[in-house]
Write a protein that holds these residues in place. Sequence first.
Motif, short mmCIF file in Angstrom:
data_model
loop_
_atom_site.label_atom_id
_atom_site.label_comp_id
_atom_site.label_asym_id
_atom_site.label_seq_id
_atom_site.Cartn_x
_atom_site.Cartn_y
_atom_site.Cartn_z
N GLU A 1 1.79 -4.14 -8.58
CA GLU A 1 1.35 -5.16 -7.81
C GLU A 1 0.63 -4.38 -6.56
OE1 GLU A 1 3.71 -8.09 -4.43
OE2 GLU A 1 5.00 -6.63 -5.61
N THR A 2 -0.48 -5.31 -6.06
CA THR A 2 -1.28 -4.56 -4.83
C THR A 2 -0.86 -5.41 -3.53
OG1 THR A 2 -3.22 -4.42 -6.34
CG2 THR A 2 -3.75 -4.54 -3.91
N ILE A 3 -0.50 -4.66 -2.74
CA ILE A 3 0.13 -5.13 -1.23
C ILE A 3 -0.87 -4.49 -0.20
CG2 ILE A 3 1.86 -5.17 0.32
CD1 ILE A 3 3.83 -4.36 -1.96
N SER A 4 -1.50 -5.59 0.38
CA SER A 4 -2.49 -5.07 1.51
C SER A 4 -1.80 -4.62 2.50
CB SER A 4 -3.25 -6.59 1.82
OG SER A 4 -4.16 -6.83 0.91
N SER A 5 -2.28 -3.74 3.04
CA SER A 5 -1.59 -2.67 4.29
C SER A 5 -2.89 -2.43 5.34
CB SER A 5 -0.71 -1.63 3.87
OG SER A 5 0.00 -0.95 4.66
N GLU A 6 -2.58 -1.84 6.00
CA GLU A 6 -3.44 -1.02 7.02
C GLU A 6 -3.61 0.59 7.17
OE1 GLU A 6 -6.03 -2.24 8.39
OE2 GLU A 6 -5.47 -4.60 7.82
N ASN A 7 -2.34 0.93 7.08
CA ASN A 7 -2.12 2.56 7.04
C ASN A 7 -1.21 2.80 5.87
OD1 ASN A 7 -3.02 2.98 9.67
ND2 ASN A 7 -1.76 1.37 10.35
N PRO A 8 -1.48 3.31 4.72
CA PRO A 8 -3.04 2.97 4.37
C PRO A 8 -3.54 1.45 3.95
CG PRO A 8 -1.73 3.74 2.37
CD PRO A 8 -0.73 3.65 3.72
N ASP A 9 -4.52 1.34 3.41
CA ASP A 9 -5.19 0.13 3.20
C ASP A 9 -4.39 -0.81 2.11
OD1 ASP A 9 -7.59 0.30 4.98
OD2 ASP A 9 -8.26 1.98 3.55
N PHE A 10 -3.59 -0.01 1.11
CA PHE A 10 -3.15 -0.68 0.03
C PHE A 10 -1.73 0.09 -0.43
CE2 PHE A 10 -7.52 -1.89 -0.44
CZ PHE A 10 -7.48 -3.42 -0.37
N ILE A 11 -0.96 -0.67 -0.60
CA ILE A 11 0.07 -0.17 -1.52
C ILE A 11 0.25 -0.71 -2.88
CG2 ILE A 11 2.72 0.30 -1.40
CD1 ILE A 11 1.33 1.60 0.95
N LEU A 12 0.36 0.09 -3.92
CA LEU A 12 0.49 -0.21 -5.46
C LEU A 12 1.87 -0.02 -5.91
CD1 LEU A 12 -2.59 1.22 -7.33
CD2 LEU A 12 -2.50 -1.07 -6.15
N GLN A 13 2.58 -1.01 -6.40
CA GLN A 13 4.15 -0.89 -6.61
C GLN A 13 4.37 -1.58 -7.66
OE1 GLN A 13 6.61 -3.43 -3.74
NE2 GLN A 13 7.11 -1.48 -3.07
N ASP A 14 5.46 -0.86 -8.36
CA ASP A 14 6.06 -1.61 -9.63
C ASP A 14 7.48 -0.71 -9.68
OD1 ASP A 14 5.71 1.07 -10.70
OD2 ASP A 14 4.26 0.75 -12.20
N LYS A 15 8.17 -0.97 -10.73
CA LYS A 15 9.61 -0.43 -10.59
C LYS A 15 9.61 1.13 -10.84
CE LYS A 15 11.45 -4.37 -13.30
NZ LYS A 15 11.89 -4.96 -14.64
N SER A 16 8.68 1.64 -11.13
CA SER A 16 8.75 3.28 -11.02
C SER A 16 8.30 3.90 -9.81
CB SER A 16 7.56 3.68 -12.02
OG SER A 16 6.24 3.42 -11.79
N GLY A 17 7.75 3.06 -8.69
CA GLY A 17 7.76 3.67 -7.50
C GLY A 17 6.39 2.93 -6.93
N SER A 18 5.90 3.67 -5.70
CA SER A 18 4.70 3.24 -5.24
C SER A 18 3.77 4.28 -4.71
CB SER A 18 5.57 2.66 -3.79
OG SER A 18 6.02 1.85 -3.75
N ILE A 19 2.45 4.01 -4.58
CA ILE A 19 1.38 4.63 -4.51
C ILE A 19 0.50 3.97 -3.38
CG2 ILE A 19 -0.81 5.75 -5.44
CD1 ILE A 19 0.27 5.18 -8.12
N GLY A 20 0.32 4.83 -2.30
CA GLY A 20 -0.34 4.63 -1.00
C GLY A 20 -2.02 4.82 -1.31
N ILE A 21 -2.87 3.76 -1.40
CA ILE A 21 -4.20 3.93 -1.48
C ILE A 21 -5.08 3.71 -0.16
CG2 ILE A 21 -6.37 3.18 -2.81
CD1 ILE A 21 -4.17 4.11 -4.71
N GLU A 22 -5.75 4.80 0.12
CA GLU A 22 -6.75 4.76 1.38
C GLU A 22 -8.18 4.31 0.71
OE1 GLU A 22 -7.92 4.65 5.43
OE2 GLU A 22 -6.45 3.82 4.14
#
Length: 249
Positions: free
Chosen positions: A29-50
């Motif tokens: 799942e792609t979650i729009s954010s600001e700090n950083p710009d996106f959070i990728l998320q699933d059951k295994s965890g999250s990745i912050g994407i700038e």
Amino acid sequence: MSQSNFAKGRERWHMQRFKECYPGIAKMETISSENPDFILQDKSGSIGIEHRRIVKPSDEKGFNLKQEEQVHEKAVNLACEKFFKSTEEFVEVTISFASRTKINAENLAPRIAEIVKDNIPEEGSFKLLKKYDDNLNKVLPDEISKIRIFKSASLDGNYWTFDGGGFETELKPELIQKAIDDKNQKLPNYREIHPECNEYWLLLVIHGFRPSSWFEIPDSLGSTGFEYDFDKVFLFDVQKRNYFDFTKK
């Protein structure tokens, strides 16, 4: 649509195309954010994407292509809004601006909207307006070299854009490293705001649809190491759907 919303929408489109290319993240799942710009998320965890676009720096005379394109983009968006308020017609419009011509977006936009409204073609056809007609009468303002207008029954909205001329320049490692250095400074803040992220990635993007981001990418760049604090740093060519996964020095 505001300039900030337009920019965020473009970033999200870049993110979606990268997800389609890089293995293992397409279904996150792609979650729009600001700090950083996106959070990728699933059951295994999250990745912050700038996200960071790579663009050509100012030339030796101080001319900056990206800044010029931002003014063009503003003029086109304002013109589209004014056109939409004046008619229920849907058209696809491409505007070619004169090179290196100073533009006041607020003053030019109403003129563009009026020109388009007065020149809507028959359904299923297009009309090409040049600066002068066949009788050498001036049709377009000095800031514009041509306007292409297309009308189709399949259009469900107004689609306005602009094009431009330019040339490719070789993408230098120094430009990549500078972009990384700028974002490295912000990483501690991202970790503090989103401690739940397992990793933090930096996505450097070659947009490629505007002269400010027309680059020739040498093959040697893929084996070049860079200094960075992120867990991963990528260079993604949106048009070619290619990416480099940079190694750390």
